[in-house]
Design a protein around this motif. Structure first.
Motif, PDB file in Angstrom:
ATOM      1  N   ILE A 154       0.837  -1.206   0.000  1.00 44.51           N
ATOM      2  CA  ILE A 154       0.000   0.000   0.000  1.00 44.51           C
ATOM      3  C   ILE A 154       0.873   1.258   0.000  1.00 44.51           C
ATOM      4  O   ILE A 154       0.593   2.231  -0.717  1.00 44.51           O
ATOM      5  N   LEU A 155       1.940   1.247   0.791  1.00 45.19           N
ATOM      6  CA  LEU A 155       2.857   2.397   0.801  1.00 45.19           C
ATOM      7  C   LEU A 155       3.475   2.610  -0.587  1.00 45.19           C
ATOM      8  O   LEU A 155       3.637   3.754  -1.039  1.00 45.19           O
ATOM      9  N   VAL A 193       3.509   5.848  -5.612  1.00 44.68           N
ATOM     10  CA  VAL A 193       3.355   5.895  -7.073  1.00 44.68           C
ATOM     11  C   VAL A 193       2.257   6.871  -7.481  1.00 44.68           C
ATOM     12  O   VAL A 193       2.420   7.658  -8.426  1.00 44.68           O
ATOM     13  N   PHE A 194       1.130   6.864  -6.749  1.00 38.66           N
ATOM     14  CA  PHE A 194      -0.008   7.697  -7.127  1.00 38.66           C
ATOM     15  C   PHE A 194      -0.036   9.049  -6.421  1.00 38.66           C
ATOM     16  O   PHE A 194      -1.007   9.786  -6.522  1.00 38.66           O
ATOM     17  N   THR A 251       8.878  -4.966   1.468  1.00 39.49           N
ATOM     18  CA  THR A 251       7.756  -5.004   0.525  1.00 39.49           C
ATOM     19  C   THR A 251       7.498  -3.620  -0.064  1.00 39.49           C
ATOM     20  O   THR A 251       7.108  -3.493  -1.225  1.00 39.49           O
ATOM     21  N   ALA A 252       7.704  -2.583   0.744  1.00 48.87           N
ATOM     22  CA  ALA A 252       7.471  -1.208   0.276  1.00 48.87           C
ATOM     23  C   ALA A 252       8.478  -0.785  -0.783  1.00 48.87           C
ATOM     24  O   ALA A 252       8.263   0.208  -1.482  1.00 48.87           O
ATOM     25  N   SER A 253       9.581  -1.527  -0.900  1.00 47.27           N
ATOM     26  CA  SER A 253      10.583  -1.288  -1.939  1.00 47.27           C
ATOM     27  C   SER A 253      11.061   0.164  -1.956  1.00 47.27           C
ATOM     28  O   SER A 253      11.113   0.814  -3.000  1.00 47.27           O
ATOM     29  N   GLY A 254      11.388   0.688  -0.781  1.00 48.86           N
ATOM     30  CA  GLY A 254      11.920   2.041  -0.672  1.00 48.86           C
ATOM     31  C   GLY A 254      10.887   3.099  -0.338  1.00 48.86           C
ATOM     32  O   GLY A 254      11.239   4.200   0.087  1.00 48.86           O
ATOM     33  N   ALA A 255       9.602   2.801  -0.520  1.00 47.39           N
ATOM     34  CA  ALA A 255       8.564   3.815  -0.288  1.00 47.39           C
ATOM     35  C   ALA A 255       8.458   4.221   1.175  1.00 47.39           C
ATOM     36  O   ALA A 255       8.032   5.334   1.479  1.00 47.39           O
ATOM     37  N   LEU A 256       8.853   3.338   2.099  1.00 38.00           N
ATOM     38  CA  LEU A 256       8.762   3.660   3.520  1.00 38.00           C
ATOM     39  C   LEU A 256       9.618   4.875   3.877  1.00 38.00           C
ATOM     40  O   LEU A 256       9.288   5.611   4.805  1.00 38.00           O
ATOM     41  N   GLU A 257      10.693   5.098   3.136  1.00 35.28           N
ATOM     42  CA  GLU A 257      11.574   6.236   3.417  1.00 35.28           C
ATOM     43  C   GLU A 257      11.010   7.543   2.881  1.00 35.28           C
ATOM     44  O   GLU A 257      11.450   8.623   3.278  1.00 35.28           O
ATOM     45  N   SER A 317      -8.328   2.363  -5.827  1.00 37.00           N
ATOM     46  CA  SER A 317      -9.062   3.489  -5.247  1.00 37.00           C
ATOM     47  C   SER A 317      -8.337   4.814  -5.475  1.00 37.00           C
ATOM     48  O   SER A 317      -8.958   5.825  -5.810  1.00 37.00           O
ATOM     49  N   LEU A 318      -7.015   4.801  -5.275  1.00 37.15           N
ATOM     50  CA  LEU A 318      -6.245   6.026  -5.509  1.00 37.15           C
ATOM     51  C   LEU A 318      -6.333   6.445  -6.973  1.00 37.15           C
ATOM     52  O   LEU A 318      -6.484   7.627  -7.287  1.00 37.15           O
ATOM     53  N   TYR A 319      -6.232   5.478  -7.865  1.00 33.88           N
ATOM     54  CA  TYR A 319      -6.318   5.795  -9.290  1.00 33.88           C
ATOM     55  C   TYR A 319      -7.694   6.349  -9.632  1.00 33.88           C
ATOM     56  O   TYR A 319      -7.815   7.337 -10.370  1.00 33.88           O
ATOM     57  N   ALA A 320      -8.738   5.718  -9.081  1.00 38.73           N
ATOM     58  CA  ALA A 320     -10.114   6.153  -9.377  1.00 38.73           C
ATOM     59  C   ALA A 320     -10.416   7.547  -8.812  1.00 38.73           C
ATOM     60  O   ALA A 320     -11.270   8.254  -9.338  1.00 38.73           O
TER      61      ALA A 320
END
Length: 259
Positions: free
Chosen positions: A127-128, A133-134, A156-162, A252-255
């Motif tokens: 989710i992060l 991304v969005f 799992t966040a692949s860097g997004a947590l930072e 949901s974010l995309y929509a």
């Protein structure tokens, strides 16, 4: 004068939070944390191979690594973890207050994701990543009954947590009320809802929007449902009407994006 119980509990919680550390693992998660100036970095354990791959990030962080034998990796993490020869002990990130993350600078109308009892760190990590991304402002979850910041979540966040704020609040319903006072339209995702996200946002896409997602199975708690401005659904084409919560967050974010 004796301190009230709630004051003692608050002080103890603050001390526990100050002492809390997290072990991140995996080359990608460790590299991103090393390169993040907002991270308090305490201890780095690496194999020779991992050290070579991370040397630029290690130099940038100014941390002295502890070398480990790849056959006997000494970091205190689950032996089954796919650590790739790198583990970093850090302090959890401090993203500030709900207002700080909800109203931080961004492009377009703010979008937030709120999670109600989503406890799987792999789901929260995914989710992060989608939130990053969005272009969401933050992902928000209650302190109790949600996935804490862990190595598995970070990997799992692949860097997004930072980069993507993950703020854990005392009470989700109170947080929703605070967001409504800031002007956010709060939409709760529920399969039985009548309106779609598109329909609910018709003519209002320039408004700040917070999307609330519940755990797979039980969904949103009753109090959460009652606090949302409206319940909405993701329409399904076939007879199988269910998505993994991380997939539902991305859709949901995309929509809800501005058009």
């Amino acid at each position: 004068m004796k301190k009230p119980r709630w004051v003692i509990d608050k002080e103890q919680a603050k001390k526990a939070s100050a002492a809390e550390t997290v072990w991140l693992f995996g080359l990608h998660a460790v590299r991103d944390a090393l390169m993040n100036p907002a991270r308090d970095k305490l201890r780095l354990i690496v194999t020779k191979n991992a050290c070579d791959k991370l040397q630029d990030a290690i130099d940038a962080a100014g941390i002295t690594p502890e070398m480990a034998d790849p056959r006997k990796f000494s970091a205190p993490i689950d032996p089954q973890s796919v650590h790739q020869g790198a583990a970093l002990e850090v302090k959890p990130l401090n993203w500030g207050s709900l207002e700080d993350v909800a109203l931080r600078e961004g492009t377009g109308a703010p979008r937030l994701l709120l999670l109600d009892r989503v406890t799987d760190p792999h789901n929260v990590g995914a989710i992060l990543r989608s939130a990053e991304v969005f272009g969401a402002q933050a992902v928000i979850a209650p302190r109790h009954g949600s996935a804490p910041e862990t190595g598995a979540l970070a990997k799992t966040a692949s860097g997004a947590l930072e980069r993507q704020p993950y703020l854990r609040v005392r009470n989700l319903a109170d947080a929703i009320s605070e967001l409504q006072a800031m002007g956010f339209l709060v939409l709760g995702l529920a399969g039985e809802a009548e309106d779609t996200i598109d329909a609910a946002l018709d003519g209002m896409r320039d408004r700040p929007v917070a999307l609330v997602l519940g755990a797979e199975g039980p969904g949103l708690r009753q109090k959460t449902r009652e606090t949302c401005d409206k319940l909405v659904k993701i329409p399904f084409a076939g007879g199988f009407g269910s998505l993994n919560v991380s997939n539902a967050a991305a859709v949901s974010l995309y929509a809800s994006r501005e058009r």
